[in-house]
Design a protein around this motif. Structure first.
Motif, PDB file in Angstrom:
ATOM      1  N   GLU A 102       0.652  -1.190  -0.135  1.00 62.80           N
ATOM      2  CA  GLU A 102       0.023  -0.009   0.056  1.00 62.80           C
ATOM      3  C   GLU A 102       0.977   1.210  -0.048  1.00 62.80           C
ATOM      4  OE1 GLU A 102      -4.139   1.613   2.286  1.00 62.80           O
ATOM      5  OE2 GLU A 102      -2.891  -0.134   3.025  1.00 62.80           O
ATOM      6  N   SER A 103       2.155   1.083   0.526  1.00 61.48           N
ATOM      7  CA  SER A 103       3.084   2.378   0.534  1.00 61.48           C
ATOM      8  C   SER A 103       3.688   3.041  -0.679  1.00 61.48           C
ATOM      9  CB  SER A 103       4.101   2.289   1.578  1.00 61.48           C
ATOM     10  OG  SER A 103       5.020   1.050   1.107  1.00 61.48           O
ATOM     11  N   ASP A 104       3.586   2.025  -1.640  1.00 61.79           N
ATOM     12  CA  ASP A 104       4.242   2.189  -3.105  1.00 61.79           C
ATOM     13  C   ASP A 104       3.265   3.194  -3.947  1.00 61.79           C
ATOM     14  OD1 ASP A 104       6.467   0.665  -2.475  1.00 61.79           O
ATOM     15  OD2 ASP A 104       5.799  -0.988  -3.760  1.00 61.79           O
ATOM     16  N   ASN A 105       3.981   3.783  -4.804  1.00 61.94           N
ATOM     17  CA  ASN A 105       3.172   4.271  -5.877  1.00 61.94           C
ATOM     18  C   ASN A 105       2.401   3.372  -6.798  1.00 61.94           C
ATOM     19  OD1 ASN A 105       2.185   5.821  -8.038  1.00 61.94           O
ATOM     20  ND2 ASN A 105       3.948   7.349  -8.344  1.00 61.94           N
ATOM     21  N   PRO A 106       1.039   3.424  -6.655  1.00 57.73           N
ATOM     22  CA  PRO A 106       0.454   2.445  -7.259  1.00 57.73           C
ATOM     23  C   PRO A 106       0.298   2.355  -8.864  1.00 57.73           C
ATOM     24  CG  PRO A 106      -1.276   4.007  -6.479  1.00 57.73           C
ATOM     25  CD  PRO A 106       0.251   4.478  -6.054  1.00 57.73           C
ATOM     26  N   ASN A 107       0.801   3.302  -9.589  1.00 58.60           N
ATOM     27  CA  ASN A 107       0.452   3.487 -11.074  1.00 58.60           C
ATOM     28  C   ASN A 107       1.794   3.996 -11.522  1.00 58.60           C
ATOM     29  OD1 ASN A 107      -0.508   3.869 -13.460  1.00 58.60           O
ATOM     30  ND2 ASN A 107      -2.458   4.292 -13.199  1.00 58.60           N
ATOM     31  N   MET A 108       2.718   3.407 -12.014  1.00 58.12           N
ATOM     32  CA  MET A 108       4.030   3.999 -12.562  1.00 58.12           C
ATOM     33  C   MET A 108       4.120   3.296 -13.969  1.00 58.12           C
ATOM     34  SD  MET A 108       6.569   4.327  -9.437  1.00 58.12           S
ATOM     35  CE  MET A 108       6.600   2.820  -8.898  1.00 58.12           C
ATOM     36  N   ILE A 109       4.427   4.140 -15.054  1.00 55.94           N
ATOM     37  CA  ILE A 109       4.930   3.745 -16.342  1.00 55.94           C
ATOM     38  C   ILE A 109       5.948   4.365 -17.051  1.00 55.94           C
ATOM     39  CG2 ILE A 109       2.989   4.989 -17.485  1.00 55.94           C
ATOM     40  CD1 ILE A 109       2.888   2.698 -19.548  1.00 55.94           C
ATOM     41  N   GLU A 110       6.995   3.670 -17.544  1.00 59.36           N
ATOM     42  CA  GLU A 110       8.071   4.293 -18.412  1.00 59.36           C
ATOM     43  C   GLU A 110       8.223   3.713 -19.591  1.00 59.36           C
ATOM     44  OE1 GLU A 110      11.634   3.757 -15.889  1.00 59.36           O
ATOM     45  OE2 GLU A 110      11.038   4.940 -14.150  1.00 59.36           O
ATOM     46  N   ILE A 111       8.134   4.502 -20.656  1.00 59.98           N
ATOM     47  CA  ILE A 111       8.354   3.876 -21.981  1.00 59.98           C
ATOM     48  C   ILE A 111       9.250   4.770 -22.810  1.00 59.98           C
ATOM     49  CG2 ILE A 111       6.258   2.930 -22.016  1.00 59.98           C
ATOM     50  CD1 ILE A 111       4.718   5.118 -23.392  1.00 59.98           C
ATOM     51  N   VAL A 112       9.829   4.273 -23.698  1.00 62.01           N
ATOM     52  CA  VAL A 112      10.835   4.783 -24.779  1.00 62.01           C
ATOM     53  C   VAL A 112      10.017   4.417 -25.988  1.00 62.01           C
ATOM     54  CG1 VAL A 112      13.045   4.952 -25.710  1.00 62.01           C
ATOM     55  CG2 VAL A 112      12.704   4.903 -23.358  1.00 62.01           C
ATOM     56  N   PHE A 158       5.260  21.721 -25.088  1.00 64.62           N
ATOM     57  CA  PHE A 158       6.584  20.952 -25.549  1.00 64.62           C
ATOM     58  C   PHE A 158       6.269  19.854 -26.386  1.00 64.62           C
ATOM     59  CE2 PHE A 158       9.977  17.736 -23.959  1.00 64.62           C
ATOM     60  CZ  PHE A 158      10.950  18.517 -24.672  1.00 64.62           C
ATOM     61  N   VAL A 159       5.112  19.071 -26.116  1.00 67.41           N
ATOM     62  CA  VAL A 159       4.879  17.956 -27.089  1.00 67.41           C
ATOM     63  C   VAL A 159       4.224  18.162 -28.475  1.00 67.41           C
ATOM     64  CG1 VAL A 159       3.360  15.927 -27.064  1.00 67.41           C
ATOM     65  CG2 VAL A 159       4.551  16.277 -25.046  1.00 67.41           C
ATOM     66  N   ARG A 160       3.642  19.347 -28.506  1.00 65.75           N
ATOM     67  CA  ARG A 160       2.745  19.498 -29.624  1.00 65.75           C
ATOM     68  C   ARG A 160       3.770  19.730 -31.177  1.00 65.75           C
ATOM     69  NH1 ARG A 160       0.873  26.093 -28.167  1.00 65.75           N
ATOM     70  NH2 ARG A 160       3.030  26.845 -28.301  1.00 65.75           N
ATOM     71  N   ASP A 161       5.066  20.193 -30.438  1.00 66.03           N
ATOM     72  CA  ASP A 161       5.972  20.372 -31.898  1.00 66.03           C
ATOM     73  C   ASP A 161       6.792  19.424 -32.236  1.00 66.03           C
ATOM     74  OD1 ASP A 161       5.403  23.101 -31.922  1.00 66.03           O
ATOM     75  OD2 ASP A 161       6.757  23.614 -30.141  1.00 66.03           O
ATOM     76  N   PHE A 162       6.593  18.056 -31.669  1.00 62.72           N
ATOM     77  CA  PHE A 162       7.296  16.844 -31.807  1.00 62.72           C
ATOM     78  C   PHE A 162       6.780  16.488 -33.414  1.00 62.72           C
ATOM     79  CE2 PHE A 162       7.788  14.943 -27.315  1.00 62.72           C
ATOM     80  CZ  PHE A 162       8.503  15.816 -27.114  1.00 62.72           C
ATOM     81  N   ALA A 163       7.838  16.023 -33.976  1.00 60.23           N
ATOM     82  CA  ALA A 163       7.562  15.311 -35.509  1.00 60.23           C
ATOM     83  C   ALA A 163       7.328  13.742 -35.461  1.00 60.23           C
ATOM     84  CB  ALA A 163       8.638  15.858 -36.424  1.00 60.23           C
ATOM     85  N   VAL A 164       6.530  13.147 -36.546  1.00 58.78           N
ATOM     86  CA  VAL A 164       6.577  12.015 -36.679  1.00 58.78           C
ATOM     87  C   VAL A 164       7.914  11.208 -36.812  1.00 58.78           C
ATOM     88  CG1 VAL A 164       5.628  10.100 -38.127  1.00 58.78           C
ATOM     89  CG2 VAL A 164       4.112  11.929 -37.600  1.00 58.78           C
ATOM     90  N   GLY A 165       8.191  10.264 -36.028  1.00 66.68           N
ATOM     91  CA  GLY A 165       9.556   9.480 -36.014  1.00 66.68           C
ATOM     92  C   GLY A 165      10.543  10.005 -35.093  1.00 66.68           C
ATOM     93  N   ASP A 166      10.091  11.183 -34.283  1.00 70.35           N
ATOM     94  CA  ASP A 166      10.991  11.596 -33.057  1.00 70.35           C
ATOM     95  C   ASP A 166      10.672  10.382 -32.195  1.00 70.35           C
ATOM     96  OD1 ASP A 166      11.668  13.883 -33.958  1.00 70.35           O
ATOM     97  OD2 ASP A 166      10.324  15.160 -32.938  1.00 70.35           O
ATOM     98  N   LYS A 167      12.058  10.426 -31.347  1.00 66.19           N
ATOM     99  CA  LYS A 167      12.411   9.550 -30.606  1.00 66.19           C
ATOM    100  C   LYS A 167      12.107   9.983 -29.004  1.00 66.19           C
ATOM    101  CE  LYS A 167      15.354   5.847 -28.607  1.00 66.19           C
ATOM    102  NZ  LYS A 167      16.708   5.290 -28.640  1.00 66.19           N
ATOM    103  N   VAL A 168      11.365   9.484 -28.151  1.00 62.72           N
ATOM    104  CA  VAL A 168      11.075  10.146 -26.825  1.00 62.72           C
ATOM    105  C   VAL A 168      10.998   8.910 -25.917  1.00 62.72           C
ATOM    106  CG1 VAL A 168       9.604  11.996 -27.875  1.00 62.72           C
ATOM    107  CG2 VAL A 168       8.645   9.798 -27.110  1.00 62.72           C
ATOM    108  N   SER A 169      11.228   9.481 -24.632  1.00 62.42           N
ATOM    109  CA  SER A 169      11.317   8.873 -23.204  1.00 62.42           C
ATOM    110  C   SER A 169      10.261   9.550 -22.338  1.00 62.42           C
ATOM    111  CB  SER A 169      12.602   8.567 -22.738  1.00 62.42           C
ATOM    112  OG  SER A 169      12.527   8.220 -21.368  1.00 62.42           O
ATOM    113  N   VAL A 170       9.373   8.923 -21.931  1.00 59.40           N
ATOM    114  CA  VAL A 170       8.444   9.381 -21.129  1.00 59.40           C
ATOM    115  C   VAL A 170       8.105   8.530 -19.943  1.00 59.40           C
ATOM    116  CG1 VAL A 170       7.387  10.648 -23.069  1.00 59.40           C
ATOM    117  CG2 VAL A 170       6.315   8.443 -22.165  1.00 59.40           C
ATOM    118  N   SER A 171       7.467   9.337 -18.850  1.00 66.50           N
ATOM    119  CA  SER A 171       7.015   8.304 -17.574  1.00 66.50           C
ATOM    120  C   SER A 171       5.590   9.154 -17.185  1.00 66.50           C
ATOM    121  CB  SER A 171       8.147   8.421 -16.579  1.00 66.50           C
ATOM    122  OG  SER A 171       8.297   9.704 -16.182  1.00 66.50           O
ATOM    123  N   GLY A 172       4.932   8.469 -16.528  1.00 65.82           N
ATOM    124  CA  GLY A 172       3.707   8.817 -16.116  1.00 65.82           C
ATOM    125  C   GLY A 172       2.913   7.822 -15.306  1.00 65.82           C
TER     126      GLY A 172
END
Length: 225
Positions: A102-112, A158-172
């Motif tokens: 119960e003490s951990d953050n219950p919802n975490m994701i990291e993707i590239v 920040f995201v709105r100017d990304f182009a198709v094919g751009d490589k990104v690392s995100v978390s949330g």
């Protein structure tokens, strides 16, 4: 096993089982089941997240309505044919089940991944900025997962100017959202799933050097081996 592809897509969720596991499909004589997990937010709200699990993991865990569990895996997409149309479905594919914490953050994701569709920027009636972006995340066996993401405020700009094919690392975090859609003469309520972003890095690959631009406008260089 390609560990780089596993690290491209990492999820940790923790919550309460709210639907009985139902058989989904079988791959190489291994059965897979689906159920819904109620995952709390920092507020009193919560998300209902679809989960897929192997029968081999189920045999080691008591998964039933009302039980609580924590687990790690990947956020995956697949196409399912419904009414003659292909529909993109999303699920958390569990690789490991662990005791509920119960003490951990219950919802975490990291993707590239890679931007595979032009981002859509908009504002709400209350002038809140939002950008939708679809990321393609590589998986083993030459497959990819197509994951819808949403950014807010400064991240949206920040995201709105990304182009198709751009490589990104995100978390949330993974969130569920109800919406209404007109089907024939009636309006039905459906649920959408997306990654709500809180950290975003744009990775520029050039001559063996990864240049990372963060949503704060900072830039760093990482040499690629």
């Amino acid at each position: 096993m390609n560990y780089n592809l596993i690290n491209n897509n990492k999820v940790y969720i923790s919550g309460e089982v709210v639907s009985e596991p139902k058989f989904s499909h079988e791959v190489y004589n291994e059965g897979f089941y689906e159920f819904d997990l109620k995952v709390g937010r920092l507020s009193v709200a919560y998300d209902i997240i679809p989960v897929t699990i192997s029968e081999r993991l189920m045999s080691m865990s008591d998964i039933k309505v009302g039980s609580k569990l924590s687990g790690s895996g990947q956020f995956r997409s697949y196409n399912k044919l419904e009414d003659g149309k292909s529909k993109l479905l999303l699920t958390v594919f569990l690789r490991e089940v662990m005791p509920y914490n119960e003490s951990d953050n219950p919802n975490m994701i990291e993707i590239v991944g890679y931007v595979c569709k032009e981002p859509v920027y908009r504002t709400t009636p209350f002038n809140r900025e939002i950008t939708d972006v679809l990321l393609a995340v590589n998986r083993s066996y030459n497959k990819s997962d197509y994951l819808p993401c949403i950014a807010w405020g400064r991240n949206a700009r920040f995201v709105r100017d990304f182009a198709v094919g751009d490589k990104v690392s995100v978390s949330g975090r993974i969130q569920s959202r109800e919406y209404q859609k007109k089907v024939g003469d009636e309006v039905v309520t459906r649920i959408a799933y997306e990654v709500s972003l809180n950290k975003i890095e744009l990775i520029k690959e050039d001559l063996g050097v990864d240049t990372i631009m963060t949503s704060a406008g900072e830039m760093e260089n990482y040499y690629v081996r």
